[in-house]
Design an enzyme around this catalytic site. Structure first.
Site, PDB file in Angstrom:
ATOM      1  N   THR A  77      56.032  46.476  31.382  1.00  0.00           N
ATOM      2  CA  THR A  77      55.379  45.956  31.546  1.00  0.00           C
ATOM      3  C   THR A  77      54.117  45.572  32.562  1.00  0.00           C
ATOM      4  O   THR A  77      54.559  46.003  33.852  1.00  0.00           O
ATOM      5  CB  THR A  77      55.907  43.880  31.738  1.00  0.00           C
ATOM      6  OG1 THR A  77      56.493  43.907  32.987  1.00  0.00           O
ATOM      7  CG2 THR A  77      57.928  44.288  31.115  1.00  0.00           C
ATOM      8  N   GLU A  78      53.395  45.131  32.580  1.00  0.00           N
ATOM      9  CA  GLU A  78      51.548  44.934  33.237  1.00  0.00           C
ATOM     10  C   GLU A  78      51.611  43.690  33.859  1.00  0.00           C
ATOM     11  O   GLU A  78      50.396  43.620  32.185  1.00  0.00           O
ATOM     12  CB  GLU A  78      50.871  46.089  32.672  1.00  0.00           C
ATOM     13  CG  GLU A  78      51.174  47.854  32.743  1.00  0.00           C
ATOM     14  CD  GLU A  78      51.500  47.808  34.236  1.00  0.00           C
ATOM     15  OE1 GLU A  78      51.008  47.363  35.459  1.00  0.00           O
ATOM     16  OE2 GLU A  78      51.994  49.153  34.431  1.00  0.00           O
ATOM     17  N   VAL A  79      50.927  42.729  34.069  1.00  0.00           N
ATOM     18  CA  VAL A  79      50.704  41.472  34.587  1.00  0.00           C
ATOM     19  C   VAL A  79      49.995  41.805  35.592  1.00  0.00           C
ATOM     20  O   VAL A  79      49.733  42.758  36.104  1.00  0.00           O
ATOM     21  CB  VAL A  79      51.913  40.866  35.401  1.00  0.00           C
ATOM     22  CG1 VAL A  79      51.408  39.409  36.098  1.00  0.00           C
ATOM     23  CG2 VAL A  79      53.634  40.532  34.742  1.00  0.00           C
ATOM     24  N   TYR A 119      49.767  43.281  29.235  1.00  0.00           N
ATOM     25  CA  TYR A 119      50.319  44.762  28.198  1.00  0.00           C
ATOM     26  C   TYR A 119      51.637  45.228  28.297  1.00  0.00           C
ATOM     27  O   TYR A 119      52.223  45.208  29.983  1.00  0.00           O
ATOM     28  CB  TYR A 119      48.403  45.123  28.212  1.00  0.00           C
ATOM     29  CG  TYR A 119      48.591  46.198  29.957  1.00  0.00           C
ATOM     30  CD1 TYR A 119      48.498  47.515  29.295  1.00  0.00           C
ATOM     31  CD2 TYR A 119      48.111  45.691  30.508  1.00  0.00           C
ATOM     32  CE1 TYR A 119      48.876  48.169  30.899  1.00  0.00           C
ATOM     33  CE2 TYR A 119      48.191  46.512  31.867  1.00  0.00           C
ATOM     34  CZ  TYR A 119      48.252  47.534  31.526  1.00  0.00           C
ATOM     35  OH  TYR A 119      48.551  48.375  33.465  1.00  0.00           O
TER      36      TYR A 119
END
Length: 305
Positions: free
Chosen positions: A272-274, A204
């Site tokens: 960014t969020e991995v 997300y």
């Protein structure tokens, strides 16, 4: 549910210098910035300009800090900032920034001046930590004067350059250890009660609520979905407690919260969020997701020009 008591400090009492020192002394080096990151940066000298912008002098090591810039800088090209490793434990942020440099940056230098700081928090990288050794979260410390040397160094460097940025990609991860370690530690530090959040399974982005850019965020999400899955909202329609703005996108107030996303005045900003702990994503996919996020955002900006 009874929350696990964090092993440092007294419940309900914020940490003082003694507790912070106890926490620092409990940390161990688990991997090497000098073996994993610095050689990869040095290997870029042939095709890029590599510059040391600061030095962190900590008990474990002295850590040189680097930016990598595209050559043939042109003032008529828009300038883009990419940062990784603000939280050093978020591995794909660091290696995603490096992979983008290795595989895509030269191509995108046709349209953009690129400035990449792959690892802002090398001590956090080595100890797999969210904080710096003084128990300060760099990603709440992008305010002047900053209490975190990690932030102060890059803020000072960019302030001297006076570049006008079109976009800023800040590469992060959300991990299971956010609940098992870092949120309990933060509650102990503050003398409060920890409340865990649901860890989203998938990728997300966090957009800046101060400058919403829905089409830019959508382009990033659409690019990343080709590599890995997008995080669904929880039962309350939220991700990490924030309202969903569109699929895979939430907002935070970047500058107000002292987040790295508020570091510049860029009109296009994304964090960014991995999710590296997913059963459906490998470490390589996490790195590729970071690269895809940058590529998707840059393609969008190029096509808007």
């Amino acid at each position: 549910m009874v929350e696990r008591q964090y092993p440092i400090g007294t419940p309900g009492q914020p940490w003082g210098p003694a507790e912070k020192l106890e926490w620092q002394q409990a940390q161990q080096l688990k991997r090497s910035y000098f073996e994993d990151v610095v050689p990869a940066i040095n290997a870029l000298h042939e095709g890029f300009d590599v510059e040391q912008y600061g030095l962190l002098e900590y008990p474990a090591n002295n850590y040189p800090l680097f930016v990598v810039k595209t050559r043939h800088w042109q003032s008529d090209k828009p300038t883009v900032l990419i940062t990784g490793g603000v939280h050093g434990y978020e591995t794909s942020g660091v290696h995603g920034a490096l992979r983008f440099l290795e595989t895509h940056a030269e191509h995108y230098s046709q349209w953009f001046n690129l400035v990449v700081a792959p690892c802002l928090s090398p001590w956090g990288y080595e100890t797999i930590n969210r904080w710096n050794p003084h128990a300060i979260d760099p990603n709440r410390s992008f305010k002047a004067p900053s209490p975190a040397a990690e932030c102060a160094n890059i803020m000072d460097y960019l302030g001297q350059q006076q570049w006008q940025f079109l976009a800023h990609f800040d590469l992060h991860e959300t991990t299971d250890t956010d609940n098992s370690e870092f949120r309990p530690a933060k509650a102990a530090l503050d003398g409060t009660v920890n409340t865990n959040w649901n860890i989203p399974d998938g990728f997300y982005t966090v957009g800046n609520s101060e400058i919403p850019t829905p089409e830019f965020q959508r382009a990033i999400i659409d690019s990343v979905r080709k590599v890995t899955h997008i995080a669904p909202a929880d039962d309350e329609g939220k991700i990490i407690g924030a309202e969903l703005q569109q699929e895979g996108v939430i907002h935070y107030a970047g500058r107000e919260l002292g987040l790295c996303m508020g570091l510049t005045d860029a009109p296009y900003v994304t964090t960014t969020e991995v999710y590296p702990d997913s059963a459906n994503a490998t470490p390589e996919q996490c790195i590729l997701a970071q690269v895809a996020a940058i590529v998707g955002g840059l393609d969008y900006l190029r096509d808007q020009a």
